[in-house]
Write a protein that holds these residues in place. Structure first.
Motif, PDB file in Angstrom:
ATOM      1  N   LYS A 132       0.678  -1.156   0.131  1.00  0.00           N
ATOM      2  CA  LYS A 132      -0.058   0.165   0.002  1.00  0.00           C
ATOM      3  C   LYS A 132       0.934   1.247  -0.082  1.00  0.00           C
ATOM      4  N   ALA A 133       1.805   1.040   0.868  1.00  0.00           N
ATOM      5  CA  ALA A 133       2.850   2.475   0.979  1.00  0.00           C
ATOM      6  C   ALA A 133       3.589   2.730  -0.434  1.00  0.00           C
ATOM      7  N   TRP A 134       3.859   1.428  -1.035  1.00  0.00           N
ATOM      8  CA  TRP A 134       4.677   1.603  -2.232  1.00  0.00           C
ATOM      9  C   TRP A 134       3.544   2.271  -3.364  1.00  0.00           C
ATOM     10  N   ARG A 135       2.574   1.678  -3.416  1.00  0.00           N
ATOM     11  CA  ARG A 135       1.345   1.952  -4.647  1.00  0.00           C
ATOM     12  C   ARG A 135       1.254   3.582  -4.441  1.00  0.00           C
ATOM     13  N   ARG A 136       0.978   4.055  -3.042  1.00  0.00           N
ATOM     14  CA  ARG A 136       0.647   5.482  -2.712  1.00  0.00           C
ATOM     15  C   ARG A 136       1.989   6.541  -3.091  1.00  0.00           C
ATOM     16  N   ILE A 137       3.044   5.804  -2.778  1.00  0.00           N
ATOM     17  CA  ILE A 137       4.313   6.848  -3.404  1.00  0.00           C
ATOM     18  C   ILE A 137       4.518   6.700  -4.846  1.00  0.00           C
ATOM     19  N   ALA A 138       3.972   5.665  -5.581  1.00  0.00           N
ATOM     20  CA  ALA A 138       4.243   5.626  -7.146  1.00  0.00           C
ATOM     21  C   ALA A 138       3.088   6.371  -7.637  1.00  0.00           C
ATOM     22  N   LYS A 139       1.829   6.498  -6.968  1.00  0.00           N
ATOM     23  CA  LYS A 139       1.047   7.367  -7.719  1.00  0.00           C
ATOM     24  C   LYS A 139       1.140   8.755  -7.360  1.00  0.00           C
TER      25      LYS A 139
END
Length: 181
Positions: A132-139
């Motif tokens: 979830k944290a990686w997806r948030r940063i990627a977005k």
């Protein structure tokens, strides 16, 4: 003529192991009071002293748990020393099979801890939280979302690398089983 002693090899000395004898073997006992385990881990008695304590693995871990290799150095000096040692030791895998070695509670390596810091997570985070944290940063920082922004691009690369480190560690743990053995 009297016999001095009797041997059990009947003239065939290769039947017994080389260097084998019935003498008692010397074993160093752990220097911790009350411990009867073998003392196989040396630990310095004082800084810059050749004298050593000899502890079992459990007591060596206890002795070294609060020891800071980088104590007294500035952050820049500590990073320089860490980089020099990693460069000098390139090619040698860190010994992750020692349960008492490593950072924190021993469940995560120093690289994993730095990766969690990049993603803004705690050391006890589960892999779902990491995703979830990686997806948030990627977005937020993807080059398609912010074209030409160098800072966002660096943040995206750092997040991607952090995720890869943590994903590989999670795969390694699941491959070795829940206990890591």
């Amino acid at each position: 003529m009297a016999r001095i002693g009797r041997k059990n090899d009947w003239g065939f000395p290769r039947w017994r192991g080389y260097g084998s004898n019935n003498d008692a073997q010397k074993m160093r006992i752990c220097d911790r009071h009350g411990c009867d385990d073998a003392g196989v881990c040396p630990a310095p008695k004082s800084p810059n002293s050749p004298e050593r304590w000899m502890f079992c693995a459990t007591h060596a871990a206890e002795y070294n748990k609060n020891w800071d290799y980088f104590a007294g150095l500035s952050k820049e000096e500590a990073e320089k020393r860490r980089a020099d040692e990693q460069r000098d030791n390139k090619g040698y895998k860190e010994s992750s099979h020692y349960g008492w070695a490593g950072s924190g509670d021993g469940s995560r390596s120093a690289d994993e801890m730095r990766a969690l810091e990049v993603l803004g997570l705690e050391s006890h985070s589960e892999f779902e939280d990491i995703k979830k944290a990686w997806r948030r940063i990627a977005k937020e920082t993807h080059p398609d979302v912010k074209p030409g922004d160098k800072q966002a691009e660096e943040m995206f690369k750092a997040g991607q690398l952090a995720f890869e480190v943590l994903r590989a560690a999670d795969e390694r743990r699941s491959w070795n089983g829940p206990s890591g053995e």
